[in-house]
Every structure is written in C-alpha cells, then in structure tokens.
Design an enzyme around this catalytic site. Structure first.
Site, PDB file in Angstrom:
ATOM      1  N   ILE A   1       0.880  -1.169   0.000  1.00 49.14           N
ATOM      2  CA  ILE A   1       0.000   0.000   0.000  1.00 49.14           C
ATOM      3  C   ILE A   1       0.919   1.221   0.000  1.00 49.14           C
ATOM      4  CG2 ILE A   1      -1.843   1.244   1.194  1.00 49.14           C
ATOM      5  CD1 ILE A   1      -2.485  -1.489   2.622  1.00 49.14           C
ATOM      6  N   PRO A   2       1.176   1.810  -1.171  1.00 51.84           N
ATOM      7  CA  PRO A   2       2.197   2.856  -1.303  1.00 51.84           C
ATOM      8  C   PRO A   2       1.750   4.216  -0.777  1.00 51.84           C
ATOM      9  CG  PRO A   2       1.132   2.513  -3.408  1.00 51.84           C
ATOM     10  CD  PRO A   2       0.555   1.498  -2.459  1.00 51.84           C
ATOM     11  N   CYS A   3       1.621   4.308   0.540  1.00 52.78           N
ATOM     12  CA  CYS A   3       1.136   5.540   1.151  1.00 52.78           C
ATOM     13  C   CYS A   3       2.068   6.725   0.897  1.00 52.78           C
ATOM     14  CB  CYS A   3       0.893   5.346   2.638  1.00 52.78           C
ATOM     15  SG  CYS A   3       2.320   4.772   3.562  1.00 52.78           S
ATOM     16  N   PHE A   4       3.304   6.472   0.542  1.00 52.01           N
ATOM     17  CA  PHE A   4       4.233   7.558   0.253  1.00 52.01           C
ATOM     18  C   PHE A   4       3.819   8.349  -0.986  1.00 52.01           C
ATOM     19  CE2 PHE A   4       5.933   3.995  -2.147  1.00 52.01           C
ATOM     20  CZ  PHE A   4       6.353   4.572  -3.349  1.00 52.01           C
TER      21      PHE A   4
END
Length: 107
Positions: free
Chosen positions: A51-54
């Site tokens: 989950i690429p929250c960045f």
C-alpha cells in the site's frame, strides 16, 4: 469493506511516478470530508510494502512531516526513486505528477 480498506484499495491503484492528495483519496473513497481520515489510515498502514502511502501528499504537493515509515525525507526519497521531482519550495508539481484515475485507470 471498512473505510480504511476502501482507502487502502484506492492507494494501491496510484501508479508509480504519480501522487494523489488526501482529499482526492477521500473523494474516491466516498466522502470528500475524509481527508484527515485518509491521513490517519495511512499513518497506521498495515502493509506499506503493498500500500504505497508515500504517494499521497497534501493539496499543496507537500509530503508529510510525520510520514510513519521513515519521516518526510524517506517519503521524498521514495518519490524521487520513482522519478518524481520537487520544486525549489520542496513540493511535488501536481500539474505534472497528480494521478488522474479517470484517464490513467484506477477508478
């Protein structure tokens, strides 16, 4: 599906080299007033590897000073690794890097 699960599913769709805003994710999750909820969900992201929250920034293109997975410098480095560049003010150029799910897939 819970609110957080909806948020995570949307964030997974942001392509490499693109960013989305908290408000944009909130709108796609079903409530444009959930920007803070999105921020909290990403802060407790159970699977940052998938989950690429960045890839989520604020409406001004700024990274989070409280990025939970290494701080703002880590968020900047992760985005730069995907080819995202920053302005002299340290912001992502949203005209260039903002994800448009309606035309780039993901809705």
């Amino acid at each position: 599906m819970s609110t957080f699960e909806r948020i995570y599913e949307i964030v997974k769709k942001i392509p490499a080299g693109k960013v989305a805003t908290y408000g944009q994710i909130a709108l796609l999750a079903g409530n444009p007033r959930w920007a803070r909820v999105v921020g909290y969900a990403l802060h407790v992201n159970p699977d940052p590897e998938h989950i690429p929250c960045f890839r989520v920034v604020n409406r001004a293109g700024e990274v989070s000073p409280a990025f939970a997975f290494g701080g703002e410098n880590m968020q900047i480095a992760l985005l730069q690794n995907e080819g995202v560049t920053f302005t002299a003010e340290g912001r992502v150029d949203l005209k260039k890097y903002l994800w448009h799910p309606e035309t780039e897939g993901g809705n």
